[in-house]
Design a protein around this motif. Structure first.
Motif, mmCIF file in Angstrom:
data_model
loop_
_atom_site.group_PDB
_atom_site.id
_atom_site.type_symbol
_atom_site.label_atom_id
_atom_site.label_comp_id
_atom_site.label_asym_id
_atom_site.label_seq_id
_atom_site.Cartn_x
_atom_site.Cartn_y
_atom_site.Cartn_z
ATOM 1 N N GLU A 193 7.701 -20.453 -8.303
ATOM 2 C CA GLU A 193 7.590 -19.898 -6.953
ATOM 3 C C GLU A 193 8.532 -18.717 -6.756
ATOM 4 O OE1 GLU A 193 6.121 -23.842 -4.482
ATOM 5 O OE2 GLU A 193 8.252 -23.343 -4.517
ATOM 6 N N PHE A 194 9.739 -18.805 -7.311
ATOM 7 C CA PHE A 194 10.690 -17.698 -7.170
ATOM 8 C C PHE A 194 10.156 -16.432 -7.836
ATOM 9 C CE2 PHE A 194 14.341 -15.122 -8.485
ATOM 10 C CZ PHE A 194 14.878 -14.860 -7.226
ATOM 11 N N PHE A 195 9.609 -16.560 -9.037
ATOM 12 C CA PHE A 195 9.075 -15.384 -9.728
ATOM 13 C C PHE A 195 7.838 -14.838 -9.016
ATOM 14 C CE2 PHE A 195 11.481 -17.117 -13.460
ATOM 15 C CZ PHE A 195 12.411 -16.090 -13.488
ATOM 16 N N GLU A 196 6.976 -15.717 -8.527
ATOM 17 C CA GLU A 196 5.808 -15.264 -7.768
ATOM 18 C C GLU A 196 6.236 -14.570 -6.473
ATOM 19 O OE1 GLU A 196 3.439 -18.768 -7.211
ATOM 20 O OE2 GLU A 196 2.574 -18.655 -9.223
ATOM 21 N N PHE A 197 7.216 -15.135 -5.801
ATOM 22 C CA PHE A 197 7.732 -14.556 -4.558
ATOM 23 C C PHE A 197 8.314 -13.177 -4.828
ATOM 24 C CE2 PHE A 197 10.936 -14.029 -1.210
ATOM 25 C CZ PHE A 197 10.218 -14.389 -0.083
ATOM 26 N N THR A 198 9.100 -13.069 -5.896
ATOM 27 C CA THR A 198 9.705 -11.793 -6.264
ATOM 28 C C THR A 198 8.637 -10.756 -6.589
ATOM 29 O OG1 THR A 198 11.682 -12.912 -7.070
ATOM 30 C CG2 THR A 198 11.316 -10.658 -7.838
ATOM 31 N N ALA A 199 7.619 -11.155 -7.342
ATOM 32 C CA ALA A 199 6.524 -10.231 -7.680
ATOM 33 C C ALA A 199 5.797 -9.772 -6.420
ATOM 34 C CB ALA A 199 5.549 -10.900 -8.644
ATOM 35 N N ALA A 200 5.559 -10.696 -5.503
ATOM 36 C CA ALA A 200 4.882 -10.337 -4.244
ATOM 37 C C ALA A 200 5.737 -9.359 -3.431
ATOM 38 C CB ALA A 200 4.579 -11.590 -3.427
ATOM 39 N N ARG A 201 7.037 -9.590 -3.390
ATOM 40 C CA ARG A 201 7.927 -8.689 -2.645
ATOM 41 C C ARG A 201 8.030 -7.326 -3.319
ATOM 42 N NH1 ARG A 201 10.284 -10.927 2.140
ATOM 43 N NH2 ARG A 201 8.865 -12.672 2.459
ATOM 44 N N LEU A 202 7.991 -7.293 -4.631
ATOM 45 C CA LEU A 202 7.972 -6.007 -5.331
ATOM 46 C C LEU A 202 6.674 -5.252 -5.037
ATOM 47 C CD1 LEU A 202 9.600 -6.978 -8.733
ATOM 48 C CD2 LEU A 202 10.561 -5.443 -7.000
ATOM 49 N N ALA A 203 5.566 -5.969 -4.962
ATOM 50 C CA ALA A 203 4.291 -5.335 -4.592
ATOM 51 C C ALA A 203 4.394 -4.763 -3.175
ATOM 52 C CB ALA A 203 3.147 -6.343 -4.681
ATOM 53 N N GLY A 204 5.012 -5.521 -2.284
ATOM 54 C CA GLY A 204 5.225 -5.033 -0.921
ATOM 55 C C GLY A 204 6.104 -3.789 -0.886
ATOM 56 N N LEU A 205 7.105 -3.769 -1.750
ATOM 57 C CA LEU A 205 7.978 -2.594 -1.841
ATOM 58 C C LEU A 205 7.179 -1.364 -2.268
ATOM 59 C CD1 LEU A 205 10.830 -1.307 -1.847
ATOM 60 C CD2 LEU A 205 11.040 -2.093 -4.214
ATOM 61 N N LEU A 206 6.289 -1.538 -3.238
ATOM 62 C CA LEU A 206 5.452 -0.420 -3.682
ATOM 63 C C LEU A 206 4.534 0.065 -2.557
ATOM 64 C CD1 LEU A 206 4.501 -1.559 -7.292
ATOM 65 C CD2 LEU A 206 6.192 0.162 -6.611
ATOM 66 N N VAL A 207 3.946 -0.860 -1.820
ATOM 67 C CA VAL A 207 3.102 -0.485 -0.678
ATOM 68 C C VAL A 207 3.935 0.288 0.339
ATOM 69 C CG1 VAL A 207 1.782 -1.382 1.290
ATOM 70 C CG2 VAL A 207 1.438 -2.352 -0.982
ATOM 71 N N GLN A 208 5.152 -0.171 0.590
ATOM 72 C CA GLN A 208 6.038 0.482 1.551
ATOM 73 C C GLN A 208 6.350 1.917 1.123
ATOM 74 O OE1 GLN A 208 7.815 -1.228 4.428
ATOM 75 N NE2 GLN A 208 7.762 0.915 4.936
#
Length: 142
Positions: free
Chosen positions: A75-90
């Motif tokens: 879950e931590f790695f999935e959460f981190t990947a999702a937040r990195l994707a959000g960072l790219l969108v931002q």
């Protein structure tokens, strides 16, 4: 009013704990910028906000705390990947909107309207990623 709060309780918790993550981000940045410089302080503050958001989302927003350590790491790695994707969108979304002419200042900030718009999109994406991908109920493996 009580029914409205009950119906949106999870999202309200998400928003309140989101404020806590932003506070951790700003606090760590403020405490470290003079010692580490802007880049390292930003990295440390982003990581601290990520950890606060992960822990609060896992245990208090989505109530996913009874799994073992392998599930925690997953879950931590999935959460981190999702937040990195959000960072790219931002980053890319704000830049793309400004390049397409959405340059309106907001609160005196150049490109502030584009930044605000992409921030709202990223908050929604983060919530959806967390709810339906990272912290979704999973079958117990035996």
């Amino acid at each position: 009013m009580e029914q409205l709060l009950k119906r949106h309780e999870e999202f309200i918790r998400y928003a309140l704990f989101g404020i806590a993550a932003v506070a951790a981000d700003v606090l760590v940045y403020a405490l470290t910028v003079d010692h580490l410089g802007v880049r390292l302080s930003n990295a440390a503050s982003w990581l601290s906000a990520l950890i606060v958001a992960f822990i609060t989302n896992k245990y208090w927003v989505f109530h996913r705390g009874k799994e073992g350590f392998p599930q925690f790491l997953r879950e931590f790695f999935e959460f981190t990947a999702a937040r990195l994707a959000g960072l790219l969108v931002q980053v890319w979304g704000t830049d793309a909107l400004i390049r397409k002419g959405f340059q309106r200042p907001l609160l005196g900030i150049r490109g502030g309207a584009a930044k605000l718009f992409t921030t709202v999109v990223v908050i929604a994406l983060n919530y959806l990623f967390s709810k339906f991908l990272v912290f979704r109920p999973r079958e117990v493996q035996s």
